[in-house]
Write a protein that holds these residues in place. Structure first.
Motif, PDB file in Angstrom:
ATOM      1  N   GLY A  30     -42.558 -15.640 -42.374  1.00 51.58           N
ATOM      2  CA  GLY A  30     -42.789 -16.861 -43.137  1.00 51.58           C
ATOM      3  C   GLY A  30     -41.992 -16.873 -44.421  1.00 51.58           C
ATOM      4  O   GLY A  30     -41.610 -15.831 -44.952  1.00 51.58           O
ATOM      5  N   GLY A  31     -41.731 -18.076 -44.919  1.00 52.51           N
ATOM      6  CA  GLY A  31     -40.999 -18.224 -46.168  1.00 52.51           C
ATOM      7  C   GLY A  31     -41.865 -17.904 -47.370  1.00 52.51           C
ATOM      8  O   GLY A  31     -43.085 -17.714 -47.266  1.00 52.51           O
ATOM      9  N   ASN A  32     -41.242 -17.839 -48.517  1.00 52.13           N
ATOM     10  CA  ASN A  32     -41.930 -17.492 -49.761  1.00 52.13           C
ATOM     11  C   ASN A  32     -41.893 -18.672 -50.725  1.00 52.13           C
ATOM     12  O   ASN A  32     -41.061 -19.563 -50.622  1.00 52.13           O
ATOM     13  N   LYS A  33     -42.787 -18.623 -51.676  1.00 49.77           N
ATOM     14  CA  LYS A  33     -42.751 -19.534 -52.802  1.00 49.77           C
ATOM     15  C   LYS A  33     -42.652 -18.668 -54.057  1.00 49.77           C
ATOM     16  O   LYS A  33     -43.653 -18.334 -54.679  1.00 49.77           O
ATOM     17  N   PRO A  34     -41.431 -18.282 -54.433  1.00 47.82           N
ATOM     18  CA  PRO A  34     -41.271 -17.318 -55.526  1.00 47.82           C
ATOM     19  C   PRO A  34     -41.568 -17.912 -56.886  1.00 47.82           C
ATOM     20  O   PRO A  34     -41.445 -19.125 -57.106  1.00 47.82           O
ATOM     21  N   TYR A 814     -40.019  -4.782 -46.018  1.00 46.97           N
ATOM     22  CA  TYR A 814     -39.026  -5.762 -46.457  1.00 46.97           C
ATOM     23  C   TYR A 814     -38.987  -6.847 -45.396  1.00 46.97           C
ATOM     24  O   TYR A 814     -38.903  -6.566 -44.187  1.00 46.97           O
ATOM     25  N   VAL A 815     -39.052  -8.121 -45.839  1.00 49.38           N
ATOM     26  CA  VAL A 815     -39.105  -9.246 -44.907  1.00 49.38           C
ATOM     27  C   VAL A 815     -38.028 -10.257 -45.270  1.00 49.38           C
ATOM     28  O   VAL A 815     -37.867 -10.610 -46.441  1.00 49.38           O
ATOM     29  N   PHE A 816     -37.300 -10.711 -44.253  1.00 46.37           N
ATOM     30  CA  PHE A 816     -36.320 -11.790 -44.424  1.00 46.37           C
ATOM     31  C   PHE A 816     -36.636 -12.851 -43.382  1.00 46.37           C
ATOM     32  O   PHE A 816     -36.842 -12.540 -42.202  1.00 46.37           O
ATOM     33  N   ASP A 817     -36.671 -14.109 -43.810  1.00 47.74           N
ATOM     34  CA  ASP A 817     -36.976 -15.188 -42.876  1.00 47.74           C
ATOM     35  C   ASP A 817     -36.366 -16.493 -43.392  1.00 47.74           C
ATOM     36  O   ASP A 817     -36.827 -17.061 -44.372  1.00 47.74           O
ATOM     37  N   ASN A 818     -35.319 -16.965 -42.725  1.00 45.65           N
ATOM     38  CA  ASN A 818     -34.761 -18.285 -43.043  1.00 45.65           C
ATOM     39  C   ASN A 818     -34.807 -19.197 -41.827  1.00 45.65           C
ATOM     40  O   ASN A 818     -34.017 -20.128 -41.693  1.00 45.65           O
ATOM     41  N   SER A 819     -35.740 -18.909 -40.922  1.00 47.51           N
ATOM     42  CA  SER A 819     -35.814 -19.651 -39.666  1.00 47.51           C
ATOM     43  C   SER A 819     -36.369 -21.055 -39.877  1.00 47.51           C
ATOM     44  O   SER A 819     -37.085 -21.326 -40.847  1.00 47.51           O
ATOM     45  N   SER A 820     -36.048 -21.930 -38.952  1.00 42.74           N
ATOM     46  CA  SER A 820     -36.567 -23.300 -38.936  1.00 42.74           C
ATOM     47  C   SER A 820     -37.414 -23.467 -37.683  1.00 42.74           C
ATOM     48  O   SER A 820     -36.970 -23.156 -36.575  1.00 42.74           O
ATOM     49  N   PHE A 821     -38.633 -23.944 -37.866  1.00 46.88           N
ATOM     50  CA  PHE A 821     -39.585 -24.059 -36.766  1.00 46.88           C
ATOM     51  C   PHE A 821     -39.368 -25.360 -36.020  1.00 46.88           C
ATOM     52  O   PHE A 821     -39.057 -26.396 -36.609  1.00 46.88           O
ATOM     53  N   GLY A 822     -39.541 -25.303 -34.710  1.00 54.05           N
ATOM     54  CA  GLY A 822     -39.418 -26.485 -33.875  1.00 54.05           C
ATOM     55  C   GLY A 822     -40.779 -27.007 -33.468  1.00 54.05           C
ATOM     56  O   GLY A 822     -41.682 -27.173 -34.280  1.00 54.05           O
ATOM     57  N   ILE A 823     -40.960 -27.264 -32.176  1.00 54.99           N
ATOM     58  CA  ILE A 823     -42.225 -27.781 -31.684  1.00 54.99           C
ATOM     59  C   ILE A 823     -43.307 -26.704 -31.704  1.00 54.99           C
ATOM     60  O   ILE A 823     -44.415 -26.915 -32.198  1.00 54.99           O
ATOM     61  N   ALA A 824     -42.995 -25.524 -31.169  1.00 55.14           N
ATOM     62  CA  ALA A 824     -44.014 -24.473 -31.071  1.00 55.14           C
ATOM     63  C   ALA A 824     -43.458 -23.084 -31.339  1.00 55.14           C
ATOM     64  O   ALA A 824     -44.157 -22.098 -31.128  1.00 55.14           O
ATOM     65  N   SER A 825     -42.223 -23.017 -31.802  1.00 53.11           N
ATOM     66  CA  SER A 825     -41.605 -21.718 -32.079  1.00 53.11           C
ATOM     67  C   SER A 825     -40.362 -21.946 -32.934  1.00 53.11           C
ATOM     68  O   SER A 825     -39.861 -23.069 -33.023  1.00 53.11           O
ATOM     69  N   PRO A 826     -39.845 -20.896 -33.554  1.00 55.69           N
ATOM     70  CA  PRO A 826     -38.611 -21.055 -34.332  1.00 55.69           C
ATOM     71  C   PRO A 826     -37.442 -21.459 -33.431  1.00 55.69           C
ATOM     72  O   PRO A 826     -37.338 -21.025 -32.287  1.00 55.69           O
ATOM     73  N   MET A 827     -36.552 -22.285 -33.984  1.00 52.27           N
ATOM     74  CA  MET A 827     -35.411 -22.783 -33.206  1.00 52.27           C
ATOM     75  C   MET A 827     -34.067 -22.384 -33.801  1.00 52.27           C
ATOM     76  O   MET A 827     -33.045 -22.434 -33.110  1.00 52.27           O
ATOM     77  N   LYS A 828     -34.063 -22.005 -35.060  1.00 50.66           N
ATOM     78  CA  LYS A 828     -32.787 -21.773 -35.734  1.00 50.66           C
ATOM     79  C   LYS A 828     -33.005 -20.779 -36.864  1.00 50.66           C
ATOM     80  O   LYS A 828     -34.034 -20.799 -37.549  1.00 50.66           O
TER      81      LYS A 828
END
Length: 1024
Positions: A30-34, A814-828
């Motif tokens: 998941g993304g962060n809100k720094p 350490y976590v990195f996540d820049n994914s974009s979610f689609g209908i029911a899973s990440p797509m990009k």
């Protein structure tokens, strides 16, 4: 009874506990809100507000306070209801700081102008580039404060009544009360709907928000109600809708049902705008080069290169985000994505709403604005090899927009926002020196250079003396800045109009600009020598970006070619035109006519409250300054959220039980401190559980602690023979026994969470947990020869429950996540998690985890890959409560019912349960994902109710331990050899409105017999 008779039941219970244990670890992905800096708030009290801020500019604070008090008085005229306590306002000096707010837990996007939260009625917003914007957002959000106050404190309404209110009614009301019924932006949308015959019914506005933007259409609705029936009906209709729906409300107060109202509204709007447009022939000048077929539906902020060959623009072409593209200015062919380097340089977001980029004089480099670590940063990329040339902050200017590259290539001018005032600043690219060009108290935006580099033309909200004398609303005038003398000269034509986006012609003799002086949004030229003004276009909708202040036009300095963004059929397309494509019409610079910006009907039934208050707002009495004061900051913990509360009581032969639970979240007024409490009971008093968690979000490093007592229960049927002594004679009896096993977890935990950016973070947690048991036996006694008639009942507490144990653990990830979610899973995008951990106490071992996932989107498919490894090492790594297992359907599908299928004929070529578990596991997954039903542009089949995704998958995994190393073979030679297991199949993920994702799948497990063992299973988690 012997303890080992509980072995299987207890291991299952322990497994459940350890998987569901209530720790306060951060989310897996998941993304962060720094939070990039610590905010030290001051509190400024006015008669009706408490303003939380850290401004250094006292005049800005007083101006905001006066504006808030004026809005309060104006909104009271509509709601006729005061807010009992001083309403909290949290105001940030710029958008970058606003995005870091902890008062709201969700992410704040670039397009979010402000937020109002219900339970505390907090209004949170930033100061924006111009005072008119800031004042509008403040007025808009305060409408929501009055709405929530009205519902929560109403006689027959509460916060749940919001469910009856469609979004267009709530947001449209806030827009109408803060803008009024004369608004060129919303009128542009209405004219477009009339021209293209897609004017909606109220029902369509309610259920098709994707096509009918609630803010614009809701404002148009309320404008119609106010002008046709009177503003006094606004509050009654709003409240009645909250109680019984808008159809009932309209019948009661207007005398029309939803269908009749929609027909009349459409008829009035159509007749009015058709009369104003005089024609239905929309014929923009030039050629349409960038539109839906080669880009997206939203193509905005065009910036043409000085040589006229290329155009940079923002577009949602890739669906999941708005990116910066470069295209051939003549053909419209997309050449590359200029923002591809941005995602590799930890930029939080592109500033696409009200900013465009700028080209270097040689047309080789492009500069644009982005958000990085809470501040604006200027990025310069090479337009042809996609390399980052330079990125920098502008010292002393944390927020800026509208960059303009000088003709000599040495400096870039921006409109910088500092303590509520937008001035022009020049940044020298060679010396890195910053120079403040304008020094007045007005907001100066949209700078652009003259060809010779001497002058800068810009838009300003500075009023003329006549404006001040008459008290009329000020729009935006054009003004020029002389770089040699440092003087400015205002060009005060089209009084009250929004004259924006100015640019010098290639010969420097004229200024092109956009204006709504005729009620539309057209392109004009101002002759610097003669003062003559010519309208160059006759657009029926408008030349516009996403907002009126968004740049929508650009001029090639060498060729005088112009690119502009045209709104038509609900989409934004980019046109390229030469000066010969225009049809100049001379206009009077002293005449403005905003009739085409009116939301019909033209004639009011009764005098308007809203428009009258808005027009007189500058002259409303000011609140005495001695009623304002600074008071100490107090956290003021109050409820943020409470879950639904359910309570039940039952009685049976096993005793009386209760069931119920509640979750509550409290926070201080700015969200820096949060307290979560959860209480639940499910059975007897022993089954009471609770948790309390404290989270501190005051600094860039978040931390928290948690205490919990959680009961876990498991039932076991244990019939057996026993004996009793009756009159000295031992007699055998049958005991029908139900064992109720409780396992209790008492835990204390701590967590530290350090977001580096929106996509990267470090996190660590430590927990100490004690586990212990209670076993109650519910016995029914029979004589063995007569099992129909019990001879007695009792309940006994087991005197020798299993020994308890303690587990402590520490992890670092350490976590990195820049994914974009689609209908029911990440797509990009990309995800990775690297983790090490240590478990100690009753069990002692180390652990590590590597989880890497990549998603490649090629419309309409997404190609997803995952590599996963987890291992345990050390003393108890293979003597733990539970081994790691790869047969779960979230790892390798098709093997979760292996216990029913293994060795059906005694064939050792089939895999066994033991071969799927070990102290180390490795999993690989690949999927081809196809969004199947849902939003039209993303899925194969359009659906408003069913959101699904098809996936063709291949799963593989292997588990091993120190005694059995992995072997790369297709079939095992015995039941201990550790080989990879493989499955393939098809799945359908169904997203149930964001609450749950269900994934039925058909899997072929090759190591269980292939198609002979294929079956349909189900997962209950989103796609990895």
């Amino acid at each position: 009874m012997k303890k080992n008779s509980f072995s299987l039941a207890l291991k299952l219970l322990i497994l459940i506990v350890l998987f569901t244990s209530t720790n306060i670890q951060a989310q897996y992905f998941g993304g962060n809100k720094p939070l990039y800096k610590r905010f030290n708030y001051n509190v400024y009290q006015t008669p009706n507000f408490e303003i939380y801020n850290y401004f250094k500019n006292d005049s800005l604070l007083n101006k905001l306070s006066q504006s808030a008090e004026k809005w309060y008085w104006m909104h009271y005229q509509v709601f006729r209801d005061s807010i009992k306590d001083k309403n909290p306002l949290i105001i940030y000096p710029n958008q970058g700081d606003f995005q870091q707010t902890t008062a709201i837990s969700g992410e704040i996007g670039i397009g979010t102008g402000g937020v109002t939260e219900a339970l505390k009625n907090r209004v949170i917003l930033p100061v924006t580039d111009t005072w008119a914007q800031t004042e509008h957002v403040l007025g808009h959000e305060l409408v929501h404060a009055f709405q929530y106050n009205s519902l929560i404190n109403g006689d027959s309404t509460n916060l749940n009544s919001v469910r009856n209110l469609p979004l267009w009614m709530v947001e449209g009301m806030a827009e109408y009360l803060s803008i009024g019924s004369v608004d060129g932006n919303t009128a542009m949308w209405m004219r477009d709907a009339v021209l293209n015959d897609y004017f909606p019914t109220l029902q369509q506005m309610t259920f098709d928000q994707g096509n009918y933007f609630p803010y614009r259409w809701g404002q148009a609705f309320w404008s119609f109600v106010g002008r046709a029936f009177g503003d006094s009906l606004i509050n009654p209709i709003f409240k009645e809708t909250a109680k019984r729906g808008y159809d009932f409300a309209l019948r009661k107060y207007v005398g029309l049902d939803e269908t009749s109202f929609s027909k009349i509204w459409k008829q009035v709007v159509t007749e009015f705008y058709m009369n104003e447009m005089k024609s239905t022939d929309e014929n923009p000048a030039g050629n349409r080069t960038i539109f839906e077929k080669n880009a997206g539906q939203l193509n905005i902020s065009p910036s043409v290169s000085p040589d006229g060959r290329y155009v940079a623009f923002f577009s949602e072409k890739d669906l999941f985000s708005i990116d910066l593209f470069m295209a051939n200015a003549v053909s419209g062919r997309i050449m590359r994505k200029l923002s591809s380097t941005v995602h590799e340089n930890e930029i939080d977001a592109l500033n696409f709403i009200e900013s465009a980029g700028t080209w270097s004089p040689d047309s080789k480099q492009f500069a644009f604005v982005a958000f990085s670590k809470g501040k604006n940063k200027l990025l310069i990329v090479d337009a042809f090899d996609e390399k980052m040339v330079k990125e920098f902050l502008i010292p002393g200017v944390p927020s800026f927009n509208y960059p303009a590259w000088s003709p000599d290539g040495e400096s870039i001018v921006v409109s910088g926002l500092v303590e509520g005032v937008s001035d022009l600043y020049s940044y020298n690219l060679k010396t890195n020196q910053v120079k403040k060009l304008t020094t007045d108290k007005w907001c100066n935006i949209h700078p652009s250079w003259s060809p010779d580099g001497r002058y800068i033309v810009y838009s300003t909200d500075q009023p003329t003396e006549d404006d001040i004398a008459t008290g009329r609303k000020v729009g935006y005038y054009l003004s020029t800045y002389d770089t040699q003398t440092g003087t400015t000269q205002m060009l005060p034509f089209f009084q009250g109009a929004e004259n924006l986006n100015p640019m010098f012609s290639s010969n420097g003799k004229s200024i092109y600009f956009l204006s709504n002086s005729d009620g539309f949004r057209n392109m004009y030229t101002y002759n610097l020598s003669t003062g003559e003004i010519y309208r160059q276009t006759k657009i029926l909708t408008g030349i516009s970006g996403m907002t009126p202040l968004a740049p929508a036009m650009s001029l090639a300095r060498e060729t005088n070619e112009i690119t502009y963004s045209h709104y038509f059929k609900g989409q934004y397309s980019i046109y390229t035109a030469d000066t010969i494509d225009f049809t100049p019409v001379k206009v009077d610079p002293n005449v403005v006519d905003f009739t085409a910006s009116i939301h019909p009907p033209f004639n009011r039934a009764v005098p308007g409250i809203i428009d009258g208050n808005l027009s007189s707002m500058p002259s409303l009495p000011i609140t005495p300054i001695d009623s304002f004061k600074v008071v100490p900051f107090k956290p003021k913990f109050k409820l943020d959220y409470i879950s639904n509360i359910g309570v039940g009581v039952s009685a049976s032969q096993y005793g009386t039980g209760m069931q119920g639970g509640v979750e509550m979240l409290f926070s201080d007024i700015t969200g820096g401190h949060q307290i979560y409490t959860g209480l639940a009971v499910n059975g007897e008093v022993y089954d009471f559980g609770g948790q309390v968690t404290y989270i501190n979000q005051k600094s860039p490093v978040f931390w928290g602690v948690s205490l919990s007592h959680i009961p876990y229960s498991y039932g076991r049927y244990n019939p057996h023979l026993d004996s009793i002594v009756v009159n000295g004679v031992k007699q055998e009896i049958f005991v029908d026994q139900l064992q109720y096993i409780r396992m209790f977890e008492d835990q204390v935990a701590g967590m530290i969470f350090y977001p580096l950016s929106k996509t990267q973070r470090f996190e660590t947690s430590t927990s100490f947990a004690k586990y212990y048991y209670r076993i109650d036996n519910y016995n029914t006694y029979y004589f063995p020869d007569n099992l129909y008639y019990p001879i007695g009942y009792d309940k006994k507490k087991e005197n020798n429950p299993p020994d308890g144990f303690m587990i402590a653990s520490t992890d670092l990830a350490y976590v990195f996540d820049n994914s974009s979610f689609g209908i029911a899973s990440p797509m990009k995008g990309f995800r990775t998690r690297l983790q090490v951990d240590k478990t100690y106490g009753s069990f002692d071992f180390y652990g590590s985890l590597v989880d890497v996932r990549k998603y490649i989107y090629r419309k309409p498919f997404s190609f997803a890959m995952r590599g996963y490894y987890q291992g345990r090492y050390g003393k108890d790594s293979e003597n733990t409560l539970y081994p790691m297992y790869i047969g779960y359907p979230w790892f390798v599908r098709g093997y979760d019912r292996i216990s029913y299928l293994e060795n059906p004929t005694g064939n050792s070529n089939y895999i066994t349960v033991n071969q799927l578990q070990g102290s180390q596991i490795m999993v690989f997954n690949a999927e081809i994902r196809l969004p199947f039903t849902g939003p039209e542009r993303l899925t194969v089949l359009k659906s408003r109710a069913l959101f699904t995704e098809l996936a063709l998958f291949a799963d593989a995994g292997v588990a091993w331990d120190s005694q059995n190393s992995p072997v790369l073979k297709w079939k095992p030679k015995n039941d201990t050899e550790r080989i990879p297991i493989v499955s393939t199949g098809l799945s359908l993920r169904i997203n149930l409105y964001g609450m749950l994702v269900i994934e039925p799948y058909y899997a072929i497990p090759f190591q269980l017999g292939g198609t002979k063992s294929a079956y349909i299973g189900v997962n209950f988690i989103p796609g990895w």
